[in-house]
Motif scaffolding. Sequence first.
Motif, PDB file in Angstrom:
ATOM      1  N   ARG A  47       4.355  -2.887   5.610  1.00 34.40           N
ATOM      2  CA  ARG A  47       4.371  -2.341   4.241  1.00 34.40           C
ATOM      3  C   ARG A  47       4.920  -3.369   3.257  1.00 34.40           C
ATOM      4  O   ARG A  47       4.401  -3.526   2.152  1.00 34.40           O
ATOM      5  CB  ARG A  47       5.196  -1.060   4.194  1.00 34.40           C
ATOM      6  CG  ARG A  47       4.477   0.163   4.714  1.00 34.40           C
ATOM      7  CD  ARG A  47       5.213   1.466   4.399  1.00 34.40           C
ATOM      8  NE  ARG A  47       6.583   1.484   4.899  1.00 34.40           N
ATOM      9  CZ  ARG A  47       6.935   1.828   6.132  1.00 34.40           C
ATOM     10  NH1 ARG A  47       6.010   2.173   7.017  1.00 34.40           N
ATOM     11  NH2 ARG A  47       8.203   1.831   6.502  1.00 34.40           N
ATOM     12  N   ALA A  48       5.981  -4.083   3.653  1.00 28.47           N
ATOM     13  CA  ALA A  48       6.562  -5.103   2.768  1.00 28.47           C
ATOM     14  C   ALA A  48       5.556  -6.216   2.493  1.00 28.47           C
ATOM     15  O   ALA A  48       5.422  -6.682   1.347  1.00 28.47           O
ATOM     16  CB  ALA A  48       7.839  -5.664   3.381  1.00 28.47           C
ATOM     17  N   HIS A  51       2.865  -4.905   0.172  1.00 31.40           N
ATOM     18  CA  HIS A  51       3.377  -4.811  -1.198  1.00 31.40           C
ATOM     19  C   HIS A  51       3.483  -6.210  -1.826  1.00 31.40           C
ATOM     20  O   HIS A  51       3.161  -6.384  -3.014  1.00 31.40           O
ATOM     21  CB  HIS A  51       4.733  -4.110  -1.219  1.00 31.40           C
ATOM     22  CG  HIS A  51       5.244  -3.885  -2.605  1.00 31.40           C
ATOM     23  ND1 HIS A  51       4.668  -2.977  -3.471  1.00 31.40           N
ATOM     24  CD2 HIS A  51       6.243  -4.472  -3.286  1.00 31.40           C
ATOM     25  CE1 HIS A  51       5.303  -3.024  -4.624  1.00 31.40           C
ATOM     26  NE2 HIS A  51       6.271  -3.922  -4.540  1.00 31.40           N
ATOM     27  N   GLY A  55       0.932  -5.682  -4.466  1.00 29.52           N
ATOM     28  CA  GLY A  55       1.742  -5.017  -5.473  1.00 29.52           C
ATOM     29  C   GLY A  55       1.698  -3.514  -5.297  1.00 29.52           C
ATOM     30  O   GLY A  55       1.518  -3.012  -4.187  1.00 29.52           O
ATOM     31  N   PRO A  56       1.840  -2.791  -6.390  1.00 29.28           N
ATOM     32  CA  PRO A  56       1.873  -1.323  -6.314  1.00 29.28           C
ATOM     33  C   PRO A  56       0.588  -0.718  -5.737  1.00 29.28           C
ATOM     34  O   PRO A  56       0.591   0.394  -5.251  1.00 29.28           O
ATOM     35  CB  PRO A  56       2.064  -0.877  -7.761  1.00 29.28           C
ATOM     36  CG  PRO A  56       2.505  -2.077  -8.497  1.00 29.28           C
ATOM     37  CD  PRO A  56       2.058  -3.277  -7.729  1.00 29.28           C
ATOM     38  N   GLU A  57      -0.506  -1.447  -5.778  1.00 29.81           N
ATOM     39  CA  GLU A  57      -1.772  -0.949  -5.240  1.00 29.81           C
ATOM     40  C   GLU A  57      -1.818  -1.005  -3.720  1.00 29.81           C
ATOM     41  O   GLU A  57      -2.822  -0.644  -3.112  1.00 29.81           O
ATOM     42  CB  GLU A  57      -2.962  -1.758  -5.798  1.00 29.81           C
ATOM     43  CG  GLU A  57      -3.107  -1.685  -7.294  1.00 29.81           C
ATOM     44  CD  GLU A  57      -2.228  -2.699  -8.026  1.00 29.81           C
ATOM     45  OE1 GLU A  57      -1.972  -3.786  -7.491  1.00 29.81           O
ATOM     46  OE2 GLU A  57      -1.774  -2.372  -9.130  1.00 29.81           O
ATOM     47  N   ALA A  58      -0.738  -1.445  -3.072  1.00 28.08           N
ATOM     48  CA  ALA A  58      -0.715  -1.615  -1.617  1.00 28.08           C
ATOM     49  C   ALA A  58      -0.816  -0.298  -0.863  1.00 28.08           C
ATOM     50  O   ALA A  58      -1.241  -0.283   0.291  1.00 28.08           O
ATOM     51  CB  ALA A  58       0.562  -2.346  -1.202  1.00 28.08           C
ATOM     52  N   GLU A  59      -0.445   0.784  -1.504  1.00 29.26           N
ATOM     53  CA  GLU A  59      -0.500   2.092  -0.835  1.00 29.26           C
ATOM     54  C   GLU A  59      -1.929   2.386  -0.400  1.00 29.26           C
ATOM     55  O   GLU A  59      -2.861   2.308  -1.187  1.00 29.26           O
ATOM     56  CB  GLU A  59       0.002   3.183  -1.791  1.00 29.26           C
ATOM     57  CG  GLU A  59       0.336   4.466  -1.104  1.00 29.26           C
ATOM     58  CD  GLU A  59       1.521   4.337  -0.156  1.00 29.26           C
ATOM     59  OE1 GLU A  59       1.488   4.984   0.891  1.00 29.26           O
ATOM     60  OE2 GLU A  59       2.457   3.586  -0.471  1.00 29.26           O
TER      61      GLU A  59
END
Length: 102
Positions: A47-48, A51, A55-59
């Motif tokens: 996850r790190a 990210h 960035g925030p779109e990694a989800e």
Amino acid sequence: AAEALGPAEAAVLIDALHLFRRVQGLTRLAARGDRFEPAQATPGLQRALLHAMFGPEAEGIDFAAAETKLRSVQAGVAALYEAIIAAPARALPPPPTAPEND
């Protein structure tokens, strides 16, 4: 020398540099031994890394997409190297040979 890169080429290299630094920083911290093994990455580290890369779109992005992105960015940098440095260097005449001293 400042004109050697156009704005598009400079943007590709700057973005690649930032991406590689973020990924390298995390993998250096997380590597066990001399080498980072993606298959051994914990879910938290994955996850790190996602990210750091997206960035925030990694989800919702999977770890395979990170590898694909890295390979794509690497290919873009390699293509620029080929176009700006390697191909022009190959077009140069060979250097003169030094005279032999008898």
